[in-house]
Write an enzyme that holds these catalytic residues in place. Structure first.
Site, short mmCIF file in Angstrom:
data_model
loop_
_atom_site.label_atom_id
_atom_site.label_comp_id
_atom_site.label_asym_id
_atom_site.label_seq_id
_atom_site.Cartn_x
_atom_site.Cartn_y
_atom_site.Cartn_z
N ASP A 90 -9.47 -4.13 -5.75
CA ASP A 90 -8.79 -3.36 -4.71
C ASP A 90 -8.78 -1.89 -5.11
OD1 ASP A 90 -7.03 -2.09 -2.99
OD2 ASP A 90 -5.43 -3.57 -3.18
N SER A 97 0.84 -1.19 0.00
CA SER A 97 0.00 0.00 0.00
C SER A 97 0.88 1.25 0.00
CB SER A 97 -0.96 -0.05 1.20
OG SER A 97 -2.00 0.87 1.05
N HIS A 117 -8.15 -5.25 -0.38
CA HIS A 117 -6.87 -4.61 -0.04
C HIS A 117 -6.25 -5.21 1.23
CE1 HIS A 117 -3.85 -1.53 -0.40
NE2 HIS A 117 -4.06 -1.10 0.84
#
Length: 213
Positions: A182, A114, A195
Site C-alpha cells: 500500500d 487513509s 489501499h
C-alpha cells in the site's frame, strides 16, 4: 474512480502552511453505550465511508450485541487541501468532548482510514505533519477522557510510511492495518489497489475492539 482518487492523493505531501481554523460545531448523538467516530479517507463516499467506516460499523454491530451503538461521521472536507486533516482533527475532538459531557457513561471507538487515520492520529496526540495529506496537531482529546476511548482502529495510516506509529497512552488500544505494498502506508509501496481493500479487515478490527469494550 477510486483508483484515480487514490493516485491523486499520492501526488500530495501535506502538512505545511496551515491557515487559522475554527472548529465546526459537532452535533450531539443520543447517549448510547458506545459512539463509533469514523473519519473517512480522501474523497471516500458512503455514510461512514464505503471502504472502511461502513463495513467496520456493521461488523461492530454484530460483535457488540449487548451494547447500544451510535455512529458519527467526522465532518471535514476529506479532500487534498492543506487544512483538510486539521479540520477533521478539530471536529473529531469537539465531537468527543461534547458527547462526553452530554453522556457521562458513553465510551468511544475511533476509526480512521487513509487521511482519516491522520485525523485520528492527531486527535490522540500523534502528529501526522509531513505525512501524505497530513497536518500538524491542532487539538487533542483531553487526558481525562482518554480512558473512555476503548479502541482505535486505523487503516492505511499515512504516518507508517514515515516509520511512525501510535505510541503512548493509546498504543495498547490501537490496531493499525497496513496492506502489503500500500503506497499510502508503506514507504516505496507500489500497489494502489492494496489501499482499497481494507473492508476485508473489518471483522478483525471489530473483534479487536470488542475485546477492549
Amino acid at each position: 474512480m477510486r483508483i484515480r482518487l487514490c493516485l491523486a492523493a499520492l501526488s500530495l505531501a501535506g502538512g505545511a502552511g496551515l491557515a487559522t481554523l475554527s472548529a465546526p460545531t459537532a452535533a450531539a448523538a443520543t447517549c448510547t453505550d458506545i459512539d463509533v467516530v469514523a473519519a473517512r479517507g480522501t474523497f471516500e463516499p458512503g455514510t461512514l465511508g464505503t471502504v472502511v467506516g461502513d463495513p467496520v460499523y456493521a461488523a461492530l454491530q454484530k460483535k457488540l450485541t449487548g451494547k447500544s451503538l451510535s455512529s458519527y461521521k467526522v465532518d471535514y472536507p476529506a479532500d487534498l487541501s492543506l487544512t483538510s486533516a486539521a479540520q477533521g482533527n478539530l471536529n473529531l475532538v469537539s465531537h468527543v468532548m461534547s458527547q462526553a459531557s452530554t453522556c457521562p457513561n458513553q465510551r468511544f471507538i475511533l476509526v480512521g482510514y487513509s487521511q482519516g487515520a491522520n485525523v485520528v492520529d492527531n486527535s490522540i496526540g500523534i502528529s501526522s505533519a509531513g505525512a501524505l495529506v497530513g497536518s500538524p496537531i491542532v487539538a487533542t482529546i483531553p487526558a481525562a477522557l482518554a480512558p473512555r476511548v476503548t479502541a482505535v482502529l486505523l487503516f492505511g495510516n499515512p504516518i507508517r510510511a514515515q516509520g511512525k506509529s501510535v505510541t503512548g497512552t493509546y498504543q495498547s488500544r490501537t490496531i493499525d492495518f497496513c496492506a502489503k505494498g500500500d503506497p499510502v502506508c508503506v514507504n516505496g509501496g507500489d500497489d494502489v489497489l492494496a489501499h482499497l481493500g481494507y473492508s476485508a479487515d473489518a471483522d478483525a478490527a471489530a473483534t479487536f475492539a470488542a475485546g477492549r469494550v
